[in-house]
Design an enzyme around this catalytic site. Structure first.
Site, PDB file in Angstrom:
ATOM      1  N   TYR A   1       0.918  -1.179   0.018  1.00  0.00           N
ATOM      2  CA  TYR A   1       0.190  -0.056   0.140  1.00  0.00           C
ATOM      3  C   TYR A   1       0.918   1.264  -0.025  1.00  0.00           C
ATOM      4  CZ  TYR A   1      -3.370   3.310   1.541  1.00  0.00           C
ATOM      5  OH  TYR A   1      -4.211   4.591   1.317  1.00  0.00           O
TER       6      TYR A   1
ATOM      7  N   LYS B   1       1.273   4.303  -3.050  1.00  0.00           N
ATOM      8  CA  LYS B   1       0.997   5.614  -2.852  1.00  0.00           C
ATOM      9  C   LYS B   1       2.198   6.548  -3.148  1.00  0.00           C
ATOM     10  CE  LYS B   1      -3.365   5.162  -1.836  1.00  0.00           C
ATOM     11  NZ  LYS B   1      -4.343   5.411  -2.718  1.00  0.00           N
TER      12      LYS B   1
END
Length: 244
Positions: free
Chosen positions: A167, A171
């Site tokens: 994750y 990002k």
């Protein structure tokens, strides 16, 4: 251009921050397309907002499906002929909490990047021609402070121990993509920025968090509605500039 004349599209908008972003844009007078991978859920959410008198319409869009993205772009062109605002909000978090970065499965990495990065890039590519038809296009990429490499390397940072690698790195890549696209769009009427919504109570984190979805949507809405003298290629949480 007045907000009431603008057309916006928000991905991943059937619930949480995305749905609240749609609500706030519509409350500002923007005709807003609520996009979700499940058409029925998108229609249900749209009907609830329409019942409040808000200018919202539903559209099916799965950012991990190339055919769905292309169909959505064709539909927006047919209905409206342009797009003023694209909020790339859709995202997933699949990392197994407690596992070290090197222990997360490759499947977790691939699925995370398919949605959080590749889906975001593909959606932007599909809608960029429609944004170029707008008097002043705006692209908002929903990232996270967890994508800040600088803060991950700082032992004094509040995110130093938050290692959700697939994750987080997805990002970081969204932030890097924003910088690349901002360079391409320099000198144009289109502005692209990336944002951290805050530590928001959502289904993604099991309802944990420090702020509600209304507060979490504020930064996306602010960047979606910036004037021509607004920022280009920045990383923001509300009015604060975040470190890459």
């Amino acid at each position: 251009m007045n907000a009431s004349q603008k057309i916006a599209l928000v991905t991943g908008a059937t619930r949480g921050i995305g749905r609240q972003t749609v609500r706030q844009l519509a409350q500002a007078g923007v005709h807003t397309l609520l996009a979700g991978r499940n058409r029925e859920r998108a229609v249900e959410a749209t009907l609830e907002l329409q019942a409040l008198g808000l200018p919202v319409e539903a559209i099916a869009l799965d950012v991990a499906d190339a055919a769905s993205i292309a169909a959505a772009a064709r539909e927006v062109e047919r209905r409206h002929g342009r797009l003023d605002i694209l909020v790339n909000n859709a995202g997933i978090l699949l990392d197994e909490v407690g596992k070290a970065p090197s222990e997360q499965s490759l499947e977790t990495w691939r699925r995370t990047f398919d949605t959080n990065l590749f889906g975001l890039v593909a959606t932007t590519q599909a809608f960029l021609p429609l944004l170029q038809r707008a008097p002043a296009g705006r692209i908002v990429n929903v990232s996270s402070v967890l994508g800040s490499i600088a803060l991950h390397l700082d032992p004094s940072s509040f995110i130093y121990d938050f290692k959700l690698p697939a994750y987080n790195v997805s990002k970081s890549a969204v932030n890097a993509w924003t910088a690349q696209l901002a360079y391409e769009l320099r000198g144009s009427r289109i502005k692209v920025n990336t944002i951290h919504p805050g530590y928001v109570k959502t289904d993604m984190n099991g309802g944990e968090g420090e702020i509600g979805v209304a507060e979490g949507a504020r930064t996306s809405v602010r960047l979606a509605l910036v004037d021509d003298d607004g920022p280009q290629g920045g990383f923001f949480h509300q009015e604060q500039v975040l470190p890459w």
